[in-house]
Motif scaffolding. Structure first.
Motif, PDB file in Angstrom:
ATOM      1  N   UNK A 169      28.611  31.425  30.497  1.00  0.00           N
ATOM      2  CA  UNK A 169      28.853  32.322  31.620  1.00  0.00           C
ATOM      3  C   UNK A 169      29.812  33.428  31.186  1.00  0.00           C
ATOM      4  N   UNK A 170      29.434  34.676  31.401  1.00  0.00           N
ATOM      5  CA  UNK A 170      30.276  35.807  31.051  1.00  0.00           C
ATOM      6  C   UNK A 170      31.093  36.240  32.276  1.00  0.00           C
ATOM      7  N   UNK A 171      32.408  36.409  32.135  1.00  0.00           N
ATOM      8  CA  UNK A 171      33.230  36.842  33.272  1.00  0.00           C
ATOM      9  C   UNK A 171      32.719  38.121  33.926  1.00  0.00           C
ATOM     10  N   UNK A 172      32.158  39.024  33.145  1.00  0.00           N
ATOM     11  CA  UNK A 172      31.677  40.291  33.692  1.00  0.00           C
ATOM     12  C   UNK A 172      30.496  40.099  34.640  1.00  0.00           C
ATOM     13  N   UNK A 173      29.828  38.935  34.521  1.00  0.00           N
ATOM     14  CA  UNK A 173      28.665  38.681  35.381  1.00  0.00           C
ATOM     15  C   UNK A 173      29.050  38.189  36.771  1.00  0.00           C
ATOM     16  N   UNK A 174      30.322  37.831  36.964  1.00  0.00           N
ATOM     17  CA  UNK A 174      30.765  37.305  38.255  1.00  0.00           C
ATOM     18  C   UNK A 174      30.921  38.433  39.268  1.00  0.00           C
ATOM     19  N   UNK A 175      30.341  38.251  40.431  1.00  0.00           N
ATOM     20  CA  UNK A 175      30.494  39.232  41.509  1.00  0.00           C
ATOM     21  C   UNK A 175      31.269  38.591  42.661  1.00  0.00           C
ATOM     22  N   UNK A 176      32.420  39.170  42.972  1.00  0.00           N
ATOM     23  CA  UNK A 176      33.264  38.618  44.029  1.00  0.00           C
ATOM     24  C   UNK A 176      32.618  38.859  45.391  1.00  0.00           C
ATOM     25  N   UNK A 177      32.482  37.786  46.174  1.00  0.00           N
ATOM     26  CA  UNK A 177      31.902  37.881  47.515  1.00  0.00           C
ATOM     27  C   UNK A 177      32.996  37.981  48.565  1.00  0.00           C
ATOM     28  N   UNK A 178      33.977  37.063  48.493  1.00  0.00           N
ATOM     29  CA  UNK A 178      35.071  37.106  49.455  1.00  0.00           C
ATOM     30  C   UNK A 178      36.242  36.282  48.966  1.00  0.00           C
ATOM     31  N   UNK A 179      37.379  36.508  49.572  1.00  0.00           N
ATOM     32  CA  UNK A 179      38.610  35.770  49.303  1.00  0.00           C
ATOM     33  C   UNK A 179      38.586  34.477  50.110  1.00  0.00           C
ATOM     34  N   UNK A 180      38.873  33.340  49.470  1.00  0.00           N
ATOM     35  CA  UNK A 180      38.836  32.051  50.158  1.00  0.00           C
ATOM     36  C   UNK A 180      40.205  31.510  50.503  1.00  0.00           C
ATOM     37  N   UNK A 181      41.209  31.774  49.674  1.00  0.00           N
ATOM     38  CA  UNK A 181      42.526  31.225  49.976  1.00  0.00           C
ATOM     39  C   UNK A 181      43.535  31.530  48.892  1.00  0.00           C
ATOM     40  N   UNK A 182      44.800  31.302  49.244  1.00  0.00           N
ATOM     41  CA  UNK A 182      45.913  31.565  48.339  1.00  0.00           C
ATOM     42  C   UNK A 182      46.678  30.279  48.102  1.00  0.00           C
ATOM     43  N   UNK A 183      47.026  29.999  46.845  1.00  0.00           N
ATOM     44  CA  UNK A 183      47.810  28.820  46.515  1.00  0.00           C
ATOM     45  C   UNK A 183      49.109  29.207  45.856  1.00  0.00           C
ATOM     46  N   UNK A 184      49.847  28.190  45.414  1.00  0.00           N
ATOM     47  CA  UNK A 184      51.135  28.446  44.791  1.00  0.00           C
ATOM     48  C   UNK A 184      51.044  29.171  43.468  1.00  0.00           C
ATOM     49  N   UNK A 185      49.915  29.021  42.761  1.00  0.00           N
ATOM     50  CA  UNK A 185      49.784  29.596  41.429  1.00  0.00           C
ATOM     51  C   UNK A 185      48.745  30.706  41.344  1.00  0.00           C
ATOM     52  N   UNK A 186      48.051  30.992  42.452  1.00  0.00           N
ATOM     53  CA  UNK A 186      47.030  32.024  42.386  1.00  0.00           C
ATOM     54  C   UNK A 186      46.127  31.988  43.600  1.00  0.00           C
ATOM     55  N   UNK A 187      44.906  32.465  43.425  1.00  0.00           N
ATOM     56  CA  UNK A 187      43.973  32.602  44.543  1.00  0.00           C
ATOM     57  C   UNK A 187      42.644  31.933  44.214  1.00  0.00           C
ATOM     58  N   UNK A 188      41.865  31.696  45.271  1.00  0.00           N
ATOM     59  CA  UNK A 188      40.510  31.170  45.114  1.00  0.00           C
ATOM     60  C   UNK A 188      39.550  32.184  45.723  1.00  0.00           C
ATOM     61  N   UNK A 189      38.536  32.556  44.962  1.00  0.00           N
ATOM     62  CA  UNK A 189      37.560  33.550  45.386  1.00  0.00           C
ATOM     63  C   UNK A 189      36.173  32.927  45.412  1.00  0.00           C
ATOM     64  N   UNK A 190      35.350  33.392  46.324  1.00  0.00           N
ATOM     65  CA  UNK A 190      33.943  33.024  46.286  1.00  0.00           C
ATOM     66  C   UNK A 190      33.219  34.081  45.477  1.00  0.00           C
ATOM     67  N   UNK A 191      32.443  33.632  44.473  1.00  0.00           N
ATOM     68  CA  UNK A 191      31.755  34.575  43.592  1.00  0.00           C
ATOM     69  C   UNK A 191      30.286  34.181  43.487  1.00  0.00           C
ATOM     70  N   UNK A 192      29.490  35.124  43.036  1.00  0.00           N
ATOM     71  CA  UNK A 192      28.084  34.858  42.741  1.00  0.00           C
ATOM     72  C   UNK A 192      27.808  35.212  41.292  1.00  0.00           C
ATOM     73  N   UNK A 193      27.014  34.359  40.643  1.00  0.00           N
ATOM     74  CA  UNK A 193      26.601  34.618  39.273  1.00  0.00           C
ATOM     75  C   UNK A 193      25.204  34.052  39.097  1.00  0.00           C
ATOM     76  N   UNK A 194      24.283  34.885  38.652  1.00  0.00           N
ATOM     77  CA  UNK A 194      22.883  34.477  38.438  1.00  0.00           C
ATOM     78  C   UNK A 194      22.304  33.820  39.692  1.00  0.00           C
ATOM     79  N   UNK A 195      22.672  34.355  40.862  1.00  0.00           N
ATOM     80  CA  UNK A 195      22.142  33.861  42.129  1.00  0.00           C
ATOM     81  C   UNK A 195      22.798  32.610  42.654  1.00  0.00           C
TER      82      UNK A 195
END
Length: 304
Positions: free
Chosen positions: A1-27
């Motif tokens: 999986x190539x990082x450049x292929x990830x498409x961010x859909x929406x923000x899911x949440x924030x934690x103590x060390x960073x964030x969680x995002x919903x992404x799409x890759x290859x459908x």
């Protein structure tokens, strides 16, 4: 999986060390955990990242733990791409007793599987529990997890521990700190409202620390309220008392008094005793532990 292929859909949440995002890759829809990796916090971030990857590797064959599809590093960030749930239990709140016990039972089995492989989660709470795409429970966020069995143990020095380990029953692992339990830690971490008294007071703990958090989550799911935990004067321990806002059956009272008990012999001694409690018996549930573990029973919530 190539990082450049990830498409961010929406923000899911924030934690103590960073964030969680919903992404799409290859459908395919995935959750992308992004940890901020700066020089000032690099050791703590790396430890959390390593713990996350370690647990996912250990539990890759268990359906209650999301599959990891990629792990990679980018400028200033560390990433873990994994299966995405359809809802967080943080948004669900109180459920019917049958539904609450169904998901609590799945959580019991997930924690037991984790503990049998030597890992204590240390941050069990609704925000770290998801409804998966098939409607079953998923456990996430292992940044605070500790592997308690990373050092070799001399069986001759711990005969009780060795006997229950060899028996391969629900009595393993030993849940509480004691002379026969080689697995313990004293690192203070977790979320305060779900933190067991041993961690709260900086004392040594073992796998039973997750049982306290399990009890808090169950209380929320069954009553819609956080449990009323009070400090026993002069004893540096906490105990539970029934809230006047909810009518507890005698079975409910027995269960919560036992799971929030920090003294031996009042507490649950092992998973076999926990699973044998009357709270899990009909008419409260329509499943058995074997079918629940194999996920053969239809979950009460439909995906989405």
């Amino acid at each position: 999986m190539q990082p450049a292929a990830l498409r961010v859909v929406k923000f899911l949440g924030q934690g103590g060390f960073g964030a969680v995002l919903q992404v799409k890759v290859h459908g395919k829809t995935l959750a992308l955990k992004r940890l901020v990796n700066t020089n000032k916090r690099s050791r703590r971030i790396w430890d959390a990242f390593a713990a996350e990857v370690m647990v996912h590797q250990l539990m890759a064959d268990h359906p209650a733990f999301p599959n990891v599809h990629a792990v990679f590093k980018g400028p200033g960030f560390l990433y873990v791409a994994m299966d995405c749930g359809v809802a967080s239990f943080a948004t669900i709140g109180r459920m019917s007793l049958r539904n609450a016990l169904f998901y609590s039972g799945q959580l019991v089995l997930a924690l037991h599987a984790l503990h049998k492989r030597g890992v204590v989660h240390l941050d069990i709470k609704p925000e770290n529990l998801l409804v998966g795409a098939d409607g079953n429970l998923l456990v996430i966020d292992f940044g605070l997890a500790r592997k308690l069995d990373s050092q070799p143990v001399d069986p001759s020095k711990f005969p009780t521990w060795n006997s229950v380990r060899l028996a391969r029953t629900d009595r393993f692992p030993l849940l509480w700190v004691g002379p026969q339990n080689p697995h313990k830690d004293d690192v203070v971490c977790g979320t305060l409202q779900y933190m067991c008294p041993q961690i709260h007071f900086g004392l040594a703990y073992s796998f039973g620390a997750d049982l306290w958090a399990l009890g808090v989550v169950m209380h929320e799911w069954i009553t819609g309220e956080m449990p009323d935990i009070y400090e026993v004067e002069g004893r540096n321990i906490h105990a539970w008392r029934a809230s006047p806002k909810y009518w507890y059956s005698p079975v409910d009272r027995s269960f919560f008094a036992q799971i929030f008990c920090v003294d031996d012999p009042g507490r649950f001694a092992h998973y076999q005793e926990l699973k044998a409690h009357r709270i899990w018996q009909p008419p409260n549930r329509s499943w058995d532990w074997n079918s629940l573990e194999k996920r053969q029973h239809c979950p009460p919530f439909s995906p989405g």
